[in-house]
Design a protein around this motif. Structure first.
Motif, PDB file in Angstrom:
ATOM      1  N   UNK A  20       9.522  -0.092 -11.619  1.00 52.83           N
ATOM      2  CA  UNK A  20       8.812   1.101 -11.156  1.00 52.83           C
ATOM      3  C   UNK A  20       8.127   0.838  -9.817  1.00 52.83           C
ATOM      4  N   UNK A  21       7.509  -0.324  -9.679  1.00 50.42           N
ATOM      5  CA  UNK A  21       6.844  -0.672  -8.428  1.00 50.42           C
ATOM      6  C   UNK A  21       7.846  -0.795  -7.283  1.00 50.42           C
ATOM      7  N   UNK A  22       8.986  -1.409  -7.550  1.00 52.18           N
ATOM      8  CA  UNK A  22      10.023  -1.527  -6.525  1.00 52.18           C
ATOM      9  C   UNK A  22      10.521  -0.143  -6.129  1.00 52.18           C
ATOM     10  N   UNK A  23      10.701   0.733  -7.094  1.00 55.81           N
ATOM     11  CA  UNK A  23      11.134   2.099  -6.800  1.00 55.81           C
ATOM     12  C   UNK A  23      10.145   2.841  -5.926  1.00 55.81           C
ATOM     13  N   UNK A  24       8.858   2.696  -6.234  1.00 49.90           N
ATOM     14  CA  UNK A  24       7.822   3.348  -5.429  1.00 49.90           C
ATOM     15  C   UNK A  24       7.840   2.811  -4.000  1.00 49.90           C
ATOM     16  N   UNK A  28       8.568   5.087  -0.701  1.00 53.30           N
ATOM     17  CA  UNK A  28       7.578   5.140   0.381  1.00 53.30           C
ATOM     18  C   UNK A  28       8.159   4.647   1.696  1.00 53.30           C
ATOM     19  N   UNK A  29       8.991   3.622   1.632  1.00 57.16           N
ATOM     20  CA  UNK A  29       9.639   3.122   2.844  1.00 57.16           C
ATOM     21  C   UNK A  29      10.570   4.147   3.453  1.00 57.16           C
ATOM     22  N   UNK A  30      11.326   4.833   2.620  1.00 54.57           N
ATOM     23  CA  UNK A  30      12.228   5.870   3.127  1.00 54.57           C
ATOM     24  C   UNK A  30      11.456   7.036   3.731  1.00 54.57           C
ATOM     25  N   UNK A  37      10.755   8.085  12.399  1.00 54.60           N
ATOM     26  CA  UNK A  37      11.901   8.455  13.228  1.00 54.60           C
ATOM     27  C   UNK A  37      11.737   9.865  13.784  1.00 54.60           C
ATOM     28  N   UNK A  38      11.265  10.788  12.967  1.00 56.33           N
ATOM     29  CA  UNK A  38      11.063  12.153  13.444  1.00 56.33           C
ATOM     30  C   UNK A  38       9.935  12.217  14.472  1.00 56.33           C
ATOM     31  N   UNK A  39       8.910  11.440  14.276  1.00 60.54           N
ATOM     32  CA  UNK A  39       7.811  11.407  15.238  1.00 60.54           C
ATOM     33  C   UNK A  39       8.249  10.843  16.574  1.00 60.54           C
ATOM     34  N   UNK A  40       9.085   9.831  16.552  1.00 68.68           N
ATOM     35  CA  UNK A  40       9.579   9.252  17.800  1.00 68.68           C
ATOM     36  C   UNK A  40      10.544  10.194  18.487  1.00 68.68           C
TER      37      UNK A  40
END
Length: 77
Positions: A20-24, A28-30, A37-40
């Motif tokens: 579950x922690x790895x999934x979170x 969050x990374x994605x 990427x959108x901000x840049x």
């Protein structure tokens, strides 16, 4: 008689919170990477610095190329 616990069940039980922690972290990374990427893309919409007119451009194209370069530079500000 003492009941023996299933060792596989203990392993599965201990992996649950880890998965579950790895999934979170992955989600969050994605989300963070997409936002970055959108901000840049919004901030990075300017043309790269290039010389106004290439040194090897024909003399009769010097003025039109300079005008074009200035117009593009002005439009990207």
């Amino acid at each position: 008689m003492l009941s023996q616990q299933d060792p596989d069940r203990d392993v599965r039980r201990s992996r649950g919170p880890l998965l579950a922690a790895v999934g979170v972290v992955v989600v969050l990374g994605l989300v963070g990477g997409t936002a970055l990427a959108l901000g840049q893309a919004d901030e990075g919409g300017t043309a790269p610095d290039v010389p106004a007119v290439p040194a090897d451009a024909p003399a009769d194209l010097q003025d039109p190329l300079a005008a074009l370069h200035d117009a593009v530079e002005e439009a990207t500000r």
